[in-house]
Design a protein around this motif. Structure first.
Motif, PDB file in Angstrom:
ATOM      1  N   THR A   1       0.804  -1.224   0.000  1.00 38.65           N
ATOM      2  CA  THR A   1       0.000   0.000   0.000  1.00 38.65           C
ATOM      3  C   THR A   1       0.840   1.279   0.000  1.00 38.65           C
ATOM      4  N   GLU A   2       2.015   1.243   0.652  1.00 37.87           N
ATOM      5  CA  GLU A   2       2.807   2.468   0.766  1.00 37.87           C
ATOM      6  C   GLU A   2       3.954   2.562  -0.240  1.00 37.87           C
ATOM      7  N   TYR A   3       4.494   1.412  -0.663  1.00 37.37           N
ATOM      8  CA  TYR A   3       5.683   1.461  -1.527  1.00 37.37           C
ATOM      9  C   TYR A   3       5.453   0.888  -2.919  1.00 37.37           C
ATOM     10  N   LEU A   4       4.350   0.165  -3.103  1.00 33.04           N
ATOM     11  CA  LEU A   4       4.028  -0.352  -4.429  1.00 33.04           C
ATOM     12  C   LEU A   4       2.777   0.308  -5.004  1.00 33.04           C
ATOM     13  N   GLY A   5       2.195   1.219  -4.255  1.00 33.09           N
ATOM     14  CA  GLY A   5       1.104   2.028  -4.786  1.00 33.09           C
ATOM     15  C   GLY A   5      -0.246   1.353  -4.871  1.00 33.09           C
TER      16      GLY A   5
ATOM     17  N   PRO B   1      -3.943   0.564  -3.978  1.00 31.30           N
ATOM     18  CA  PRO B   1      -5.050   1.085  -3.157  1.00 31.30           C
ATOM     19  C   PRO B   1      -5.590  -0.040  -2.288  1.00 31.30           C
ATOM     20  N   THR B   2      -6.108   0.308  -1.128  1.00 35.94           N
ATOM     21  CA  THR B   2      -6.591  -0.718  -0.201  1.00 35.94           C
ATOM     22  C   THR B   2      -7.730  -1.544  -0.802  1.00 35.94           C
ATOM     23  N   SER B   3      -8.435  -0.948  -1.767  1.00 38.74           N
ATOM     24  CA  SER B   3      -9.548  -1.679  -2.399  1.00 38.74           C
ATOM     25  C   SER B   3      -9.057  -2.788  -3.332  1.00 38.74           C
TER      26      SER B   3
ATOM     27  N   PHE C   1      -3.467 -12.869   1.398  1.00 37.77           N
ATOM     28  CA  PHE C   1      -3.767 -11.710   0.549  1.00 37.77           C
ATOM     29  C   PHE C   1      -4.228 -12.184  -0.824  1.00 37.77           C
ATOM     30  N   VAL C   2      -5.095 -11.414  -1.427  1.00 33.73           N
ATOM     31  CA  VAL C   2      -5.438 -11.587  -2.839  1.00 33.73           C
ATOM     32  C   VAL C   2      -5.347 -10.205  -3.477  1.00 33.73           C
ATOM     33  N   ILE C   3      -4.533 -10.082  -4.511  1.00 32.98           N
ATOM     34  CA  ILE C   3      -4.414  -8.794  -5.199  1.00 32.98           C
ATOM     35  C   ILE C   3      -5.155  -8.869  -6.529  1.00 32.98           C
ATOM     36  N   GLU C   4      -5.827  -7.794  -6.859  1.00 30.44           N
ATOM     37  CA  GLU C   4      -6.620  -7.749  -8.088  1.00 30.44           C
ATOM     38  C   GLU C   4      -6.713  -6.307  -8.558  1.00 30.44           C
ATOM     39  N   LYS C   5      -6.325  -6.081  -9.784  1.00 29.03           N
ATOM     40  CA  LYS C   5      -6.410  -4.750 -10.374  1.00 29.03           C
ATOM     41  C   LYS C   5      -7.525  -4.740 -11.410  1.00 29.03           C
TER      42      LYS C   5
ATOM     43  N   LEU D   1       5.286  -5.880  -9.777  1.00 29.92           N
ATOM     44  CA  LEU D   1       4.265  -5.714  -8.736  1.00 29.92           C
ATOM     45  C   LEU D   1       3.880  -4.274  -8.419  1.00 29.92           C
ATOM     46  N   ASP D   2       4.540  -3.284  -9.001  1.00 26.30           N
ATOM     47  CA  ASP D   2       4.088  -1.909  -8.803  1.00 26.30           C
ATOM     48  C   ASP D   2       2.693  -1.766  -9.418  1.00 26.30           C
ATOM     49  N   TYR D   3       1.777  -1.151  -8.680  1.00 32.50           N
ATOM     50  CA  TYR D   3       0.383  -1.089  -9.125  1.00 32.50           C
ATOM     51  C   TYR D   3       0.237  -0.413 -10.484  1.00 32.50           C
ATOM     52  N   SER D   4       1.021   0.620 -10.723  1.00 27.22           N
ATOM     53  CA  SER D   4       0.892   1.372 -11.980  1.00 27.22           C
ATOM     54  C   SER D   4       1.254   0.520 -13.198  1.00 27.22           C
TER      55      SER D   4
END
Length: 360
Positions: free
Chosen positions: A36-40, A42-44, A63-67, A148-151
């Motif tokens: 959340t803080e270093y890879l950008g 969002p908590t959602s 954890f499950v990550i989904e964009k 893994l960076d969100y952007s």
């Protein structure tokens, strides 16, 4: 924030939390903070303690990550002292979510890819990509941030990266298997005797006139077979390196990635080759990384700076760097002593990457 700084912070945070014995919650808190803080993220887009039902049992995915509408990726977190590797657990989550990608965070980042949705992953060795928590590995850090960076996050990019790495690994394993078979064949006195006979007959000696004499001579000599292990560089050139001995005549042999290397030169080449393959680095990346590891700057030279085929920089030690297409040659005249000031950093560098080397 500069990527090198981001990666250094991420590595430092995880190195602190991975050793919190029995406290996976705090390790998970660190992972959440990093995303959340270093890879950008969002908590959602990063869900924690996701409930799933497997048969009559309720499970929770760390954890499950989904964009947006892209495929989900489960993440399992374990502390470094955990007796459970977490791999089979992650595989079961991948199967439940029908995800062909999964990430395990323990003492390193372990990236898994399995077309069968986790059915085929059983141990940490099944990971396609391993990224140690090491701030001295900026190239691997850059790759991690890219994936893994969100952007920039895209499961298709992660998948194609892992498939390429997996295919390289399969090829190297096939080469290793064939190499062992070649070694088995040539490590035979019958093979050498037959080769001598064939060579003599090709030189004009005949079976009728000389056959019995040749047989008698060969039968009464002791064949001593010495060979060096074979390795392969990035342009698929086979190479042989001289066996290195110390002043006592003891050969140094090392086991690295399931392959036995004879002599310091063989091992140094293999370590540098693996770093180049796993990071796709440029010549600047490689020079900076080795400098940080306090490895002598003369460990390699650009091929364009070398004239002819000198003993210390032979043609067979060429290596292409995928990051910028540069071609280098790796130094071959290492001191015979493993613990000397020049060679020991090679061992420490491999250790910093999470690679195990055993002297045998």
């Amino acid at each position: 924030m500069d990527n090198n700084i981001r990666w250094r912070i991420i590595s430092d945070l995880l190195n602190l939390s991975k050793d919190l014995k029995g406290n996976e919650i705090k390790h998970q808190d660190t992972v959440y903070k990093i995303f959340t803080e270093y890879l950008g993220w969002p908590t959602s887009a990063i869900s924690r303690e996701v409930k799933i039902k497997q048969g009559a049992t309720n499970k929770r995915v760390d954890f499950v990550i989904e964009k947006e509408d892209l495929p989900k990726i489960p993440i399992e977190v374990k502390t470094s002292d955990s007796l459970d590797s977490g791999v089979e657990q992650l595989g079961s989550y991948m199967l439940h979510l029908q995800a062909d990608l999964g990430i395990l965070i323990k003492d390193s980042f372990y990236f898994f890819f399995d077309e069968s949705y986790g059915r085929n992953i059983k141990t940490l060795c099944d990971a396609v990509l391993i990224v140690p928590f090491s701030s001295t590995s900026p190239s691997l850090g850059d790759l991690f941030l890219k994936l893994l960076d969100y952007s920039e996050f895209n499961p298709s990019v992660i998948k194609s990266t892992l498939i390429e790495l997996r295919d390289r690994k399969i090829i190297e394993e096939k080469k290793s298997s064939i190499k062992e078979e070649i070694k088995r064949i040539i490590n035979s006195e019958d093979f050498v005797r037959n080769a001598i006979k064939s060579s003599l007959y090709n030189e004009g000696y005949t079976i009728e006139e000389h056959g019995s004499i040749i047989d008698d001579l060969i039968e009464n000599i002791k064949v001593s077979i010495n060979y060096t292990d074979m390795a392969y560089n990035d342009v698929n050139q086979s190479r042989l390196d001289n066996t290195q001995r110390n002043s006592s005549g003891i050969t140094h042999r090392f086991l690295f990635d399931g392959i036995t290397y004879t002599g310091c030169s063989e091992l140094a080449y293999a370590v540098i080759q693996k770093f180049v393959k796993t990071t796709n680095c440029s010549i600047t990346d490689l020079r900076d990384e080795l400098s940080r590891a306090k490895i002598t700057s003369s460990v390699f030279k650009p091929d364009v700076d070398i004239e002819g085929n000198p003993r210390s920089w032979p043609e067979r030690n060429k290596m292409e760097l995928p990051g910028d297409g540069s071609v280098i040659r790796v130094y071959t005249q290492w001191s015979y002593y493993v613990n000397n000031d020049n060679f020991s950093p090679i061992l420490k560098f491999a250790e910093s990457q999470g690679w195990h080397i055993e002297e045998i």
